[in-house]
Enzyme design. Structure first.
Site, mmCIF file in Angstrom:
data_model
loop_
_atom_site.group_PDB
_atom_site.id
_atom_site.type_symbol
_atom_site.label_atom_id
_atom_site.label_comp_id
_atom_site.label_asym_id
_atom_site.label_seq_id
_atom_site.Cartn_x
_atom_site.Cartn_y
_atom_site.Cartn_z
ATOM 1 N N CYS A 68 0.823 -1.224 0.000
ATOM 2 C CA CYS A 68 0.000 0.000 0.000
ATOM 3 C C CYS A 68 0.853 1.268 0.000
ATOM 4 O O CYS A 68 0.337 2.355 -0.228
ATOM 5 C CB CYS A 68 -0.940 -0.010 1.187
ATOM 6 S SG CYS A 68 -1.748 -1.602 1.380
ATOM 7 N N HIS A 114 -3.657 6.596 2.198
ATOM 8 C CA HIS A 114 -4.068 5.286 1.687
ATOM 9 C C HIS A 114 -5.504 4.988 2.125
ATOM 10 O O HIS A 114 -5.867 5.174 3.292
ATOM 11 C CB HIS A 114 -3.102 4.216 2.190
ATOM 12 C CG HIS A 114 -3.539 2.831 1.882
ATOM 13 N ND1 HIS A 114 -3.933 2.444 0.622
ATOM 14 C CD2 HIS A 114 -3.659 1.726 2.681
ATOM 15 C CE1 HIS A 114 -4.275 1.164 0.662
ATOM 16 N NE2 HIS A 114 -4.117 0.712 1.881
ATOM 17 N N ASN A 123 -10.316 -0.956 -0.873
ATOM 18 C CA ASN A 123 -8.879 -0.741 -0.720
ATOM 19 C C ASN A 123 -8.174 -1.299 -1.957
ATOM 20 O O ASN A 123 -8.201 -2.507 -2.189
ATOM 21 C CB ASN A 123 -8.435 -1.456 0.559
ATOM 22 C CG ASN A 123 -6.942 -1.392 0.818
ATOM 23 O OD1 ASN A 123 -6.160 -1.002 -0.038
ATOM 24 N ND2 ASN A 123 -6.560 -1.797 2.013
HETATM 25 C C1 4VN Z 1 -3.864 -0.359 6.352
HETATM 26 C C2 4VN Z 1 -4.942 -0.748 7.109
HETATM 27 C C3 4VN Z 1 -5.728 -1.858 6.764
HETATM 28 C C4 4VN Z 1 -6.873 -2.296 7.562
HETATM 29 C C5 4VN Z 1 -6.697 -2.878 8.788
HETATM 30 C C6 4VN Z 1 -7.771 -3.344 9.506
HETATM 31 C C7 4VN Z 1 -9.052 -3.221 8.987
HETATM 32 C C8 4VN Z 1 -8.147 -2.182 7.112
HETATM 33 C C9 4VN Z 1 -9.985 -4.521 10.843
HETATM 34 C C10 4VN Z 1 -11.106 -4.430 11.809
HETATM 35 C C11 4VN Z 1 -12.437 -4.666 11.106
HETATM 36 C C12 4VN Z 1 -12.619 -3.681 9.974
HETATM 37 C C13 4VN Z 1 -11.463 -3.750 9.011
HETATM 38 CL CL1 4VN Z 1 -5.270 0.156 8.488
HETATM 39 C C14 4VN Z 1 -5.367 -2.542 5.635
HETATM 40 C C15 4VN Z 1 -4.295 -2.157 4.890
HETATM 41 C C16 4VN Z 1 -3.924 -2.900 3.711
HETATM 42 O O1 4VN Z 1 -4.023 -2.077 2.620
HETATM 43 C C17 4VN Z 1 -3.545 -1.048 5.243
HETATM 44 N N1 4VN Z 1 -9.201 -2.628 7.802
HETATM 45 N N2 4VN Z 1 -10.156 -3.701 9.659
HETATM 46 C C18 4VN Z 1 -13.552 -4.528 12.141
HETATM 47 O O2 4VN Z 1 -13.892 -5.548 12.738
HETATM 48 O O3 4VN Z 1 -14.028 -3.422 12.398
#
Ligand code: 4VN
Length: 323
Positions: free
Chosen positions: A112, A248, A278
Protein backbone atom coordinates in the site's frame (compact mmCIF):
# COMPACT_ATOMS: atom_id res chain seq x y z
CA UNK A 1 19.32 22.58 -10.52
CA UNK A 2 16.72 20.19 -11.91
CA UNK A 3 13.73 19.21 -9.84
CA UNK A 4 10.71 17.00 -10.55
CA UNK A 5 7.06 17.91 -10.66
CA UNK A 6 3.78 16.06 -11.06
CA UNK A 7 2.39 17.48 -14.29
CA UNK A 8 -0.58 15.21 -14.99
CA UNK A 9 -2.73 12.59 -13.25
CA UNK A 10 -5.12 9.86 -14.43
CA UNK A 11 -6.97 6.83 -13.16
CA UNK A 12 -8.92 3.91 -14.56
CA UNK A 13 -11.00 1.20 -12.97
CA UNK A 14 -12.76 -1.84 -14.39
CA UNK A 15 -16.47 -1.28 -15.10
CA UNK A 16 -17.89 -4.20 -13.10
CA UNK A 17 -19.08 -2.94 -9.72
CA UNK A 18 -19.71 -5.33 -6.81
CA UNK A 19 -21.76 -3.85 -3.96
CA UNK A 20 -21.71 -4.88 -0.31
CA UNK A 21 -25.19 -6.30 -0.95
CA UNK A 22 -23.76 -8.46 -3.77
CA UNK A 23 -21.09 -9.78 -1.37
CA UNK A 24 -23.68 -10.57 1.30
CA UNK A 25 -25.24 -13.03 -1.14
CA UNK A 26 -21.93 -14.89 -1.41
CA UNK A 27 -20.71 -14.78 2.22
CA UNK A 28 -22.01 -14.12 5.70
CA UNK A 29 -21.70 -10.32 5.81
CA UNK A 30 -23.90 -7.26 5.33
CA UNK A 31 -23.84 -3.77 3.88
CA UNK A 32 -24.37 -2.44 7.41
CA UNK A 33 -21.36 -4.32 8.82
CA UNK A 34 -18.97 -3.40 5.99
CA UNK A 35 -20.04 0.23 5.62
CA UNK A 36 -20.09 1.05 9.35
CA UNK A 37 -16.70 -0.55 10.06
CA UNK A 38 -14.78 0.43 6.93
CA UNK A 39 -16.71 3.07 4.95
CA UNK A 40 -16.62 0.75 1.91
CA UNK A 41 -19.88 0.42 -0.07
CA UNK A 42 -18.70 -1.08 -3.35
CA UNK A 43 -15.57 -2.07 -5.25
CA UNK A 44 -14.69 -2.40 -8.95
CA UNK A 45 -13.69 -5.93 -9.90
CA UNK A 46 -12.06 -6.82 -13.20
CA UNK A 47 -13.81 -9.32 -15.45
CA UNK A 48 -11.07 -9.74 -18.03
CA UNK A 49 -8.52 -6.95 -17.60
CA UNK A 50 -5.17 -7.62 -15.96
CA UNK A 51 -3.09 -5.31 -13.78
CA UNK A 52 -1.07 -4.26 -16.85
CA UNK A 53 -4.28 -3.61 -18.84
CA UNK A 54 -5.48 -1.20 -16.14
CA UNK A 55 -2.05 0.40 -15.90
CA UNK A 56 -1.70 0.75 -19.69
CA UNK A 57 -5.04 2.58 -19.81
CA UNK A 58 -3.77 4.98 -17.13
CA UNK A 59 -0.61 5.52 -19.19
CA UNK A 60 -2.64 6.22 -22.35
CA UNK A 61 -4.78 8.72 -20.44
CA UNK A 62 -1.69 10.46 -19.05
CA UNK A 63 -0.20 10.76 -22.55
CA UNK A 64 -3.48 12.00 -24.04
CA UNK A 65 -4.01 14.61 -21.32
CA UNK A 66 -0.47 15.93 -21.69
CA UNK A 67 -0.25 15.73 -25.49
CA UNK A 68 2.83 13.53 -25.36
CA UNK A 69 3.86 10.53 -27.44
CA UNK A 70 4.83 7.27 -25.74
CA UNK A 71 8.38 7.47 -27.11
CA UNK A 72 8.94 10.66 -25.12
CA UNK A 73 8.89 8.68 -21.87
CA UNK A 74 12.23 7.96 -20.21
CA UNK A 75 10.83 5.51 -17.65
CA UNK A 76 7.72 3.69 -16.48
CA UNK A 77 7.50 2.46 -12.88
CA UNK A 78 4.58 0.33 -11.76
CA UNK A 79 3.89 -0.27 -8.08
CA UNK A 80 1.88 -3.45 -7.60
CA UNK A 81 1.42 -6.52 -5.39
CA UNK A 82 -0.75 -8.21 -8.04
CA UNK A 83 1.51 -8.26 -11.12
CA UNK A 84 0.45 -10.11 -14.30
CA UNK A 85 3.69 -12.09 -13.94
CA UNK A 86 7.02 -11.72 -12.19
CA UNK A 87 8.76 -11.70 -15.56
CA UNK A 88 8.12 -9.74 -17.70
CA UNK A 89 7.28 -7.07 -15.18
CA UNK A 90 3.90 -5.37 -15.30
CA UNK A 91 5.77 -2.21 -16.32
CA UNK A 92 7.32 -4.07 -19.28
CA UNK A 93 3.85 -5.16 -20.36
CA UNK A 94 2.66 -1.55 -20.12
CA UNK A 95 5.67 -0.42 -22.15
CA UNK A 96 4.80 -2.92 -24.89
CA UNK A 97 1.09 -2.01 -24.84
CA UNK A 98 1.68 1.72 -25.29
CA UNK A 99 4.87 1.53 -27.38
CA UNK A 100 7.16 3.47 -25.03
CA UNK A 101 10.23 2.25 -26.91
CA UNK A 102 12.77 4.58 -25.26
CA UNK A 103 11.76 3.97 -21.65
CA UNK A 104 13.45 1.77 -19.04
CA UNK A 105 10.87 0.12 -16.86
CA UNK A 106 10.45 -1.87 -13.68
CA UNK A 107 7.94 -2.87 -11.01
CA UNK A 108 8.29 -1.91 -7.39
CA UNK A 109 6.75 -3.91 -4.57
CA UNK A 110 5.87 -2.06 -1.39
CA UNK A 111 2.18 -2.95 -1.01
CA UNK A 112 0.00 0.00 0.00
CA UNK A 113 3.07 2.27 0.16
CA UNK A 114 4.12 1.22 -3.34
CA UNK A 115 2.97 4.33 -5.14
CA UNK A 116 4.61 6.68 -2.60
CA UNK A 117 7.87 4.67 -2.70
CA UNK A 118 7.80 4.57 -6.53
CA UNK A 119 7.12 8.31 -6.78
CA UNK A 120 9.96 9.03 -4.33
CA UNK A 121 12.21 6.81 -6.50
CA UNK A 122 11.15 8.47 -9.76
CA UNK A 123 11.75 11.91 -8.29
CA UNK A 124 15.41 10.95 -7.68
CA UNK A 125 15.91 9.78 -11.29
CA UNK A 126 14.61 13.11 -12.57
CA UNK A 127 16.55 15.15 -10.02
CA UNK A 128 19.74 13.37 -11.15
CA UNK A 129 19.35 15.29 -14.40
CA UNK A 130 19.69 12.10 -16.44
CA UNK A 131 15.98 11.57 -17.13
CA UNK A 132 13.40 14.19 -18.07
CA UNK A 133 10.05 12.51 -17.99
CA UNK A 134 8.38 9.32 -16.82
CA UNK A 135 5.23 7.84 -15.46
CA UNK A 136 4.58 6.27 -12.11
CA UNK A 137 1.54 4.03 -11.78
CA UNK A 138 -0.07 2.09 -8.95
CA UNK A 139 -2.14 -0.75 -10.39
CA UNK A 140 -3.83 -3.73 -8.78
CA UNK A 141 -6.16 -6.60 -9.52
CA UNK A 142 -6.35 -7.72 -5.89
CA UNK A 143 -9.47 -9.73 -6.75
CA UNK A 144 -7.11 -12.50 -7.94
CA UNK A 145 -5.14 -12.76 -4.68
CA UNK A 146 -8.13 -12.57 -2.33
CA UNK A 147 -9.75 -15.58 -0.70
CA UNK A 148 -13.37 -15.00 -1.69
CA UNK A 149 -14.42 -17.39 1.09
CA UNK A 150 -12.80 -15.21 3.77
CA UNK A 151 -15.22 -12.48 4.79
CA UNK A 152 -12.60 -10.70 6.91
CA UNK A 153 -10.52 -9.75 3.85
CA UNK A 154 -12.76 -10.24 0.79
CA UNK A 155 -14.98 -7.28 1.72
CA UNK A 156 -12.04 -4.87 1.99
CA UNK A 157 -10.25 -4.92 -1.35
CA UNK A 158 -10.84 -3.92 -4.97
CA UNK A 159 -9.21 -3.47 -8.39
CA UNK A 160 -8.06 -0.27 -10.09
CA UNK A 161 -5.16 1.87 -11.25
CA UNK A 162 -3.95 5.45 -11.04
CA UNK A 163 -0.81 7.27 -11.97
CA UNK A 164 1.06 10.48 -12.59
CA UNK A 165 3.30 11.99 -15.23
CA UNK A 166 6.48 13.28 -13.63
CA UNK A 167 8.58 15.85 -15.50
CA UNK A 168 11.71 17.92 -14.97
CA UNK A 169 11.05 21.34 -13.51
CA UNK A 170 13.03 24.42 -12.45
CA UNK A 171 10.94 24.71 -9.30
CA UNK A 172 11.31 22.48 -6.29
CA UNK A 173 7.96 20.76 -5.71
CA UNK A 174 8.96 17.77 -3.58
CA UNK A 175 9.23 19.47 -0.20
CA UNK A 176 9.55 16.62 2.29
CA UNK A 177 9.92 12.85 2.24
CA UNK A 178 9.94 10.19 4.91
CA UNK A 179 9.91 6.49 4.10
CA UNK A 180 9.95 3.56 6.52
CA UNK A 181 9.83 -0.23 6.59
CA UNK A 182 9.67 -2.86 9.31
CA UNK A 183 10.14 -6.31 7.80
CA UNK A 184 10.16 -7.85 11.27
CA UNK A 185 6.39 -7.28 11.41
CA UNK A 186 5.80 -8.40 7.84
CA UNK A 187 3.60 -11.42 8.66
CA UNK A 188 0.64 -9.32 9.79
CA UNK A 189 -0.23 -8.71 6.16
CA UNK A 190 0.90 -11.28 3.62
CA UNK A 191 0.32 -12.43 0.07
CA UNK A 192 2.64 -15.08 -1.34
CA UNK A 193 3.75 -15.96 -4.87
CA UNK A 194 2.51 -19.49 -4.17
CA UNK A 195 5.27 -21.51 -5.83
CA UNK A 196 6.93 -24.65 -4.49
CA UNK A 197 9.42 -27.31 -5.54
CA UNK A 198 9.32 -31.12 -5.14
CA UNK A 199 12.83 -30.86 -3.61
CA UNK A 200 11.77 -28.41 -0.96
CA UNK A 201 10.75 -29.51 2.52
CA UNK A 202 9.49 -26.06 3.31
CA UNK A 203 5.82 -25.76 4.14
CA UNK A 204 3.82 -24.57 1.16
CA UNK A 205 2.99 -20.85 1.11
CA UNK A 206 -0.47 -19.66 1.96
CA UNK A 207 -2.43 -19.34 -1.23
CA UNK A 208 -4.22 -16.07 -0.57
CA UNK A 209 -3.74 -12.66 0.95
CA UNK A 210 -4.26 -12.71 4.71
CA UNK A 211 -4.26 -10.00 7.34
CA UNK A 212 -4.18 -9.63 11.10
CA UNK A 213 -6.66 -6.75 11.00
CA UNK A 214 -6.15 -5.67 14.61
CA UNK A 215 -2.35 -5.52 14.26
CA UNK A 216 -2.51 -3.56 11.00
CA UNK A 217 -5.13 -1.22 12.43
CA UNK A 218 -2.94 -0.52 15.48
CA UNK A 219 0.12 -0.03 13.26
CA UNK A 220 -1.77 2.57 11.22
CA UNK A 221 -3.03 4.64 14.10
CA UNK A 222 0.17 4.35 16.12
CA UNK A 223 3.28 4.17 13.88
CA UNK A 224 1.86 5.79 10.75
CA UNK A 225 0.15 8.67 12.56
CA UNK A 226 3.36 9.34 14.50
CA UNK A 227 5.48 9.38 11.33
CA UNK A 228 3.08 11.79 9.62
CA UNK A 229 3.24 14.07 12.66
CA UNK A 230 7.05 13.99 12.58
CA UNK A 231 7.10 14.66 8.84
CA UNK A 232 4.81 17.65 9.32
CA UNK A 233 6.86 18.98 12.25
CA UNK A 234 10.00 18.98 10.07
CA UNK A 235 8.26 20.21 6.90
CA UNK A 236 9.16 23.59 5.36
CA UNK A 237 5.43 24.43 5.19
CA UNK A 238 3.18 24.94 8.22
CA UNK A 239 0.41 22.35 8.61
CA UNK A 240 -2.31 24.98 8.10
CA UNK A 241 -0.98 25.65 4.61
CA UNK A 242 -1.30 22.05 3.48
CA UNK A 243 -4.43 21.84 1.35
CA UNK A 244 -5.08 18.10 1.37
CA UNK A 245 -3.81 14.93 3.00
CA UNK A 246 -4.23 12.03 0.58
CA UNK A 247 -3.89 8.92 2.71
CA UNK A 248 -4.07 5.29 1.69
CA UNK A 249 -7.74 4.33 1.39
CA UNK A 250 -7.91 1.28 3.66
CA UNK A 251 -10.63 2.23 6.11
CA UNK A 252 -12.62 5.41 6.76
CA UNK A 253 -12.50 4.95 10.54
CA UNK A 254 -8.71 4.95 10.35
CA UNK A 255 -8.83 8.26 8.47
CA UNK A 256 -11.02 9.75 11.26
CA UNK A 257 -8.51 8.64 13.88
CA UNK A 258 -5.50 9.81 11.83
CA UNK A 259 -7.03 13.26 11.27
CA UNK A 260 -7.50 13.64 15.03
CA UNK A 261 -4.00 12.37 15.83
CA UNK A 262 -2.24 14.62 13.33
CA UNK A 263 -4.47 17.53 14.30
CA UNK A 264 -6.12 18.41 10.98
CA UNK A 265 -9.74 18.83 9.90
CA UNK A 266 -11.21 15.61 8.55
CA UNK A 267 -12.42 17.67 5.54
CA UNK A 268 -8.77 17.86 4.46
CA UNK A 269 -8.62 14.05 4.15
CA UNK A 270 -10.69 13.14 1.09
CA UNK A 271 -11.92 9.55 0.83
CA UNK A 272 -13.08 7.29 -1.97
CA UNK A 273 -12.91 3.83 -0.40
CA UNK A 274 -16.73 3.92 -0.46
CA UNK A 275 -16.54 3.53 -4.25
CA UNK A 276 -13.36 1.43 -4.72
CA UNK A 277 -12.58 -0.40 -1.49
CA UNK A 278 -8.88 -0.74 -0.72
CA UNK A 279 -6.87 -0.88 -3.97
CA UNK A 280 -3.44 -1.05 -2.26
CA UNK A 281 -0.80 0.67 -4.44
CA UNK A 282 -3.51 2.20 -6.63
CA UNK A 283 -5.47 3.89 -3.87
CA UNK A 284 -3.49 7.14 -3.55
CA UNK A 285 -3.13 7.89 -7.29
CA UNK A 286 -6.82 7.07 -7.91
CA UNK A 287 -7.76 9.48 -5.10
CA UNK A 288 -5.39 12.15 -6.43
CA UNK A 289 -6.81 11.85 -9.94
CA UNK A 290 -10.39 12.04 -8.65
CA UNK A 291 -9.53 15.15 -6.61
CA UNK A 292 -8.24 16.76 -9.82
CA UNK A 293 -11.40 15.71 -11.72
CA UNK A 294 -13.48 17.32 -8.96
CA UNK A 295 -11.29 20.44 -9.11
CA UNK A 296 -10.34 20.16 -5.44
CA UNK A 297 -6.78 19.91 -6.71
CA UNK A 298 -5.96 22.20 -9.63
CA UNK A 299 -2.53 21.15 -10.97
CA UNK A 300 -1.54 24.81 -11.28
CA UNK A 301 1.30 24.79 -8.76
CA UNK A 302 -0.73 26.67 -6.15
CA UNK A 303 -1.40 23.86 -3.68
CA UNK A 304 0.52 21.68 -1.28
CA UNK A 305 -0.57 18.13 -0.54
CA UNK A 306 0.70 15.28 1.60
CA UNK A 307 0.61 11.78 0.13
CA UNK A 308 0.86 9.00 2.68
CA UNK A 309 0.87 5.26 2.07
CA UNK A 310 0.99 2.49 4.68
CA UNK A 311 0.50 -1.25 4.73
CA UNK A 312 2.16 -4.56 3.87
CA UNK A 313 5.84 -5.07 4.48
CA UNK A 314 5.30 -3.36 6.82
CA UNK A 315 5.92 -0.19 4.86
CA UNK A 316 4.87 3.40 5.35
CA UNK A 317 5.87 6.77 4.02
CA UNK A 318 4.86 10.30 3.16
CA UNK A 319 5.67 12.88 0.51
CA UNK A 320 4.83 16.56 0.76
CA UNK A 321 4.51 18.04 -2.73
CA UNK A 322 3.49 21.25 -4.41
CA UNK A 323 1.01 20.51 -7.17
C1 4VN B 1 -3.86 -0.36 6.35
C2 4VN B 1 -4.94 -0.75 7.11
C3 4VN B 1 -5.73 -1.86 6.76
C4 4VN B 1 -6.87 -2.30 7.56
C5 4VN B 1 -6.70 -2.88 8.79
C6 4VN B 1 -7.77 -3.34 9.51
C7 4VN B 1 -9.05 -3.22 8.99
C8 4VN B 1 -8.15 -2.18 7.11
C9 4VN B 1 -9.98 -4.52 10.84
C10 4VN B 1 -11.11 -4.43 11.81
C11 4VN B 1 -12.44 -4.67 11.11
C12 4VN B 1 -12.62 -3.68 9.97
C13 4VN B 1 -11.46 -3.75 9.01
CL1 4VN B 1 -5.27 0.16 8.49
C14 4VN B 1 -5.37 -2.54 5.63
C15 4VN B 1 -4.29 -2.16 4.89
C16 4VN B 1 -3.92 -2.90 3.71
O1 4VN B 1 -4.02 -2.08 2.62
C17 4VN B 1 -3.54 -1.05 5.24
N1 4VN B 1 -9.20 -2.63 7.80
N2 4VN B 1 -10.16 -3.70 9.66
C18 4VN B 1 -13.55 -4.53 12.14
O2 4VN B 1 -13.89 -5.55 12.74
O3 4VN B 1 -14.03 -3.42 12.40
Amino acid sequence: MTFAKISQVAHYSPSQVISNQDLSERMDTSDEWIASRTGIRKRHISKSESTSDLAAEVARRLLKKSGLHADQLDFIFVATISPDSMMPSTAARVQAKIGASKAFVFDLTAACSGFVFALATAEKYIRSGQYKRGIVIGSETLSKVIDWEDRTTAVLFGDGAGGVLLEASEQQTFLAESLFSDGSRGEVLQSSVGLSSPYSDKEEDKKYLSMDGRAVFDFAIRDVAKSIKNTLADAPVPVEEIDFFLLHQANDRILDKMAKKIGVDREKLPANMMEYGNTSAASIPILLSECVDQELIKLDGSQTILLSGFGGGLTWGSLLVTI
